[in-house]
Write a protein that holds these residues in place. Structure first.
Motif, mmCIF file in Angstrom:
data_model
loop_
_atom_site.group_PDB
_atom_site.id
_atom_site.type_symbol
_atom_site.label_atom_id
_atom_site.label_comp_id
_atom_site.label_asym_id
_atom_site.label_seq_id
_atom_site.Cartn_x
_atom_site.Cartn_y
_atom_site.Cartn_z
ATOM 1 N N GLU A 252 0.816 -1.277 -0.107
ATOM 2 C CA GLU A 252 -0.148 0.070 0.005
ATOM 3 C C GLU A 252 1.088 1.424 -0.128
ATOM 4 O OE1 GLU A 252 -2.505 -0.341 3.427
ATOM 5 O OE2 GLU A 252 -3.342 -2.341 2.806
ATOM 6 N N GLY A 253 1.046 1.884 -1.069
ATOM 7 C CA GLY A 253 1.780 3.092 -1.174
ATOM 8 C C GLY A 253 1.439 4.041 -2.434
ATOM 9 N N ASN A 254 1.533 5.109 -2.530
ATOM 10 C CA ASN A 254 1.189 6.055 -3.365
ATOM 11 C C ASN A 254 1.803 5.713 -4.730
ATOM 12 O OD1 ASN A 254 -0.495 7.682 -2.027
ATOM 13 N ND2 ASN A 254 1.259 9.162 -1.746
ATOM 14 N N ILE A 255 1.015 5.605 -5.885
ATOM 15 C CA ILE A 255 1.327 5.126 -7.238
ATOM 16 C C ILE A 255 1.490 6.429 -7.872
ATOM 17 C CG2 ILE A 255 1.103 3.852 -9.280
ATOM 18 C CD1 ILE A 255 0.041 1.711 -7.387
ATOM 19 N N ILE A 256 2.782 6.473 -8.326
ATOM 20 C CA ILE A 256 2.598 7.676 -9.356
ATOM 21 C C ILE A 256 3.187 7.272 -10.892
ATOM 22 C CG2 ILE A 256 3.309 9.631 -7.739
ATOM 23 C CD1 ILE A 256 6.226 9.181 -8.411
ATOM 24 N N GLU A 257 2.664 8.083 -11.878
ATOM 25 C CA GLU A 257 2.846 7.603 -13.118
ATOM 26 C C GLU A 257 3.908 8.565 -13.796
ATOM 27 O OE1 GLU A 257 -0.912 5.861 -14.620
ATOM 28 O OE2 GLU A 257 0.242 5.831 -16.440
ATOM 29 N N GLU A 258 4.834 8.155 -14.506
ATOM 30 C CA GLU A 258 5.987 9.109 -15.102
ATOM 31 C C GLU A 258 6.339 8.239 -16.389
ATOM 32 O OE1 GLU A 258 7.964 11.152 -11.212
ATOM 33 O OE2 GLU A 258 9.253 10.035 -12.667
ATOM 34 N N ASP A 260 4.857 7.080 -18.884
ATOM 35 C CA ASP A 260 4.056 5.807 -19.010
ATOM 36 C C ASP A 260 4.615 4.681 -18.276
ATOM 37 O OD1 ASP A 260 2.315 6.789 -20.823
ATOM 38 O OD2 ASP A 260 3.729 6.369 -22.636
ATOM 39 N N LYS A 261 5.287 4.817 -17.074
ATOM 40 C CA LYS A 261 5.822 4.015 -16.155
ATOM 41 C C LYS A 261 5.048 4.264 -14.840
ATOM 42 C CE LYS A 261 10.078 2.265 -18.165
ATOM 43 N NZ LYS A 261 11.385 3.184 -18.583
ATOM 44 N N LYS A 262 4.613 2.840 -14.060
ATOM 45 C CA LYS A 262 4.346 3.316 -12.805
ATOM 46 C C LYS A 262 5.220 3.125 -11.545
ATOM 47 C CE LYS A 262 -0.575 2.273 -13.755
ATOM 48 N NZ LYS A 262 -1.646 1.453 -13.713
ATOM 49 N N PHE A 263 5.225 3.997 -10.916
ATOM 50 C CA PHE A 263 6.002 3.912 -9.611
ATOM 51 C C PHE A 263 5.390 3.804 -8.162
ATOM 52 C CE2 PHE A 263 8.498 5.879 -13.016
ATOM 53 C CZ PHE A 263 9.625 5.122 -12.843
ATOM 54 N N MET A 264 5.979 3.167 -7.234
ATOM 55 C CA MET A 264 5.576 3.382 -5.890
ATOM 56 C C MET A 264 6.336 3.880 -4.919
ATOM 57 S SD MET A 264 3.730 0.149 -3.581
ATOM 58 C CE MET A 264 2.221 -0.084 -4.465
ATOM 59 N N GLU A 289 14.885 9.436 10.404
ATOM 60 C CA GLU A 289 15.911 8.415 10.087
ATOM 61 C C GLU A 289 15.619 7.444 9.286
ATOM 62 O OE1 GLU A 289 17.442 6.909 13.985
ATOM 63 O OE2 GLU A 289 17.365 8.904 15.142
ATOM 64 N N GLY A 290 14.894 8.067 8.349
ATOM 65 C CA GLY A 290 14.605 7.197 7.025
ATOM 66 C C GLY A 290 14.457 8.000 5.881
ATOM 67 N N LYS A 291 14.538 7.348 4.650
ATOM 68 C CA LYS A 291 14.338 8.235 3.553
ATOM 69 C C LYS A 291 13.336 7.558 2.781
ATOM 70 C CE LYS A 291 18.095 5.504 1.446
ATOM 71 N NZ LYS A 291 19.523 5.525 1.003
ATOM 72 N N SER A 292 12.943 8.394 1.568
ATOM 73 C CA SER A 292 11.907 7.909 0.705
ATOM 74 C C SER A 292 12.411 7.575 -0.608
ATOM 75 C CB SER A 292 10.926 8.926 0.319
ATOM 76 O OG SER A 292 10.235 9.202 1.815
ATOM 77 N N VAL A 293 12.140 6.306 -1.546
ATOM 78 C CA VAL A 293 12.556 5.926 -2.619
ATOM 79 C C VAL A 293 11.432 5.875 -3.726
ATOM 80 C CG1 VAL A 293 14.766 5.195 -2.031
ATOM 81 C CG2 VAL A 293 12.941 3.629 -2.084
ATOM 82 N N LYS A 294 11.578 5.957 -4.871
ATOM 83 C CA LYS A 294 10.727 5.646 -5.733
ATOM 84 C C LYS A 294 10.784 4.239 -6.585
ATOM 85 C CE LYS A 294 10.447 8.208 -9.574
ATOM 86 N NZ LYS A 294 10.743 9.445 -10.331
ATOM 87 N N LEU A 295 10.017 3.220 -6.646
ATOM 88 C CA LEU A 295 10.240 2.010 -7.076
ATOM 89 C C LEU A 295 9.485 1.814 -8.188
ATOM 90 C CD1 LEU A 295 10.410 0.054 -3.677
ATOM 91 C CD2 LEU A 295 12.460 1.068 -4.900
ATOM 92 N N LEU A 296 10.072 1.243 -9.327
ATOM 93 C CA LEU A 296 9.194 0.860 -10.516
ATOM 94 C C LEU A 296 8.392 -0.463 -9.928
ATOM 95 C CD1 LEU A 296 9.293 1.438 -13.547
ATOM 96 C CD2 LEU A 296 10.611 -0.507 -14.019
ATOM 97 N N LEU A 297 6.915 0.107 -10.328
ATOM 98 C CA LEU A 297 6.058 -1.133 -9.671
ATOM 99 C C LEU A 297 6.534 -2.679 -10.352
ATOM 100 C CD1 LEU A 297 3.845 -0.658 -8.001
ATOM 101 C CD2 LEU A 297 2.124 -0.892 -10.031
ATOM 102 N N LYS A 298 6.654 -3.687 -9.369
ATOM 103 C CA LYS A 298 7.059 -4.682 -9.666
ATOM 104 C C LYS A 298 5.968 -5.771 -10.004
ATOM 105 C CE LYS A 298 10.562 -4.026 -6.156
ATOM 106 N NZ LYS A 298 11.133 -4.446 -4.963
ATOM 107 N N GLY A 299 4.635 -5.452 -10.082
ATOM 108 C CA GLY A 299 3.802 -6.406 -10.092
ATOM 109 C C GLY A 299 3.813 -7.442 -8.885
#
Ligand code: 5GP
Length: 345
Positions: A252-258, A260-264, A289-299
């Motif tokens: 469960e995370g925000n999905i963004i589109e850039e 034509d690719k979807k990232f979470m 003490e943590g960071k955020s990263v953008k991951l290509l949605l893996k299915g």
């Protein structure tokens, strides 16, 4: 001032030496473990891997999916009581064998934990989770939970040293969670200078725990199935994964589109993202003490799980371990200065 000269190692500082083996095929390897506990009379029967109780990863959907592989999910602590009621009402009983209920140590956390546990006697695991398990009040909380829930399997963490593992087990923990700073979206080591290389932490803490008939979870720092095999080789009873399970449909995370690719978006539980989401702000007296990263949605997570299990079976075959449990005694680590050929990375 004392400096310990002994070098402490992480997963990337070692490899496992192959050994002669009578195994003919990877399919002969059994990844199930039957684990008993110091206090609770329940046993764990399954693959000893746990999805982390991060709010993007330790989700109800993840638990339903991973339970099919007999893998545990530590459900994050931010679901409402109503969310739990719906889940319990609509979910097959089988899934409950593979669920941990997470809690912090505030009075409010405890009230909520008690309500959740009262919803179903099938909820067997409690995961008491704080970033820094070195406080007296943490030990007191573990004692209180053990007194109130003598039959449950209690997991507590995080710590990285043997004396604290012993203190937690003697306070009532069946399992101690090991790891400070190795996580994929953790910045504790750079923000505070605190930490302990994960492989050495696991070796030392497993030794302390097993002497008292306690168990440990290696939590954080695994980037692939090879690291998971090393954690088991170092005598972890369970391995907890955040980043490897992140970015799947079951998260469960925000999905963004850039383009034509979807990232979470995947973020640490002490990141600005998480603090703003759950507390409304970052308190002035603390830092993230943590960071955020953008991951290509893996299915679906299915493919990732099969990949991990295949990797672990292969590790076992290389050292002649017919069962995952035998991996520890079949493991000899060598210290290395190189891991893999990166020419095409
Ligand atoms: P990973 O498998 O992604 O390497 O590590 C997951 C673990 O990192 C989690 O189970 C948790 O113990 C730890 N973790 C998660 N979020 C944070 C954070 O914001 N800060 C720190 N220090 N650790 C985190």
């Amino acid at each position: 001032m004392r400096i310990e000269e002994d070098i402490k190692l992480g997963f990337k500082d070692v490899l496992i030496v192959p050994k002669r083996s009578a195994l003919k095929s990877r399919s002969e390897v059994n990844l199930f473990r039957n684990i008993n506990f110091k206090y609770s009379k329940f046993n764990y029967l399954g693959v000893p891997i746990i999805a982390s109780n991060m709010d993007t990863v330790g989700t109800f959907s993840m638990a339903v999916k991973l339970s099919k592989f007999n893998i545990l999910t530590a459900i994050h602590k931010y679901y409402s009581i109503q969310n739990w009621k719906n889940f319990i009402f609509n979910t097959s009983k089988y899934v409950f064998d593979y669920i941990m209920v997470s809690t912090g140590i505030s009075d409010q956390d405890y009230i909520k934990l008690k309500i959740i546990l009262s919803l179903s006697s099938l909820l067997k695991y409690i995961c008491i989770d704080v970033a820094n398990g070195y406080s007296e009040c943490f030990l007191d909380f573990v004692k209180k939970v053990r007194t109130d829930f003598p039959e449950k399997i209690i997991c507590a963490g995080n710590v990285v040293t043997g004396e604290m593992v012993e203190a937690l087990i003697l306070s009532g923990a069946d399992i101690v969670k090991i790891g400070i700073g190795p996580g994929s979206v953790c910045t504790t080591r750079s923000k505070t200078g605190i930490g302990y290389p994960q492989l050495s932490a696991v070796i030392e803490c497993a030794d302390a725990a097993h002497g008292l008939h306690g168990r440990i979870i290696s939590d954080g720092g695994c980037t692939n199935s090879g690291d998971i095999a090393k954690a088991f080789g170092a005598a972890a009873d369970f391995v907890m994964l955040g980043g490897i399970f992140a970015g799947h449909n079951e998260c469960e995370g925000n999905i963004i589109e850039e383009n034509d690719k979807k990232f979470m978006i995947f973020y640490g539980m002490s990141s600005k993202n998480a603090m703003k989401l759950h507390m409304g702000k970052v308190e002035v007296y603390r830092t993230d003490e943590g960071k955020s990263v953008k991951l290509l949605l893996k299915g679906s997570v299915n493919k990732t799980v099969l990949d991990i299990l295949g990797g672990l079976r292969s590790s076992c075959t290389y050292v002649g371990a017919k069962k995952i449990q035998e991996l520890t005694k079949r493991t000899t680590f060598i210290r290395v200065l190189e891991q893999e050929n990166k020419i095409f990375n």
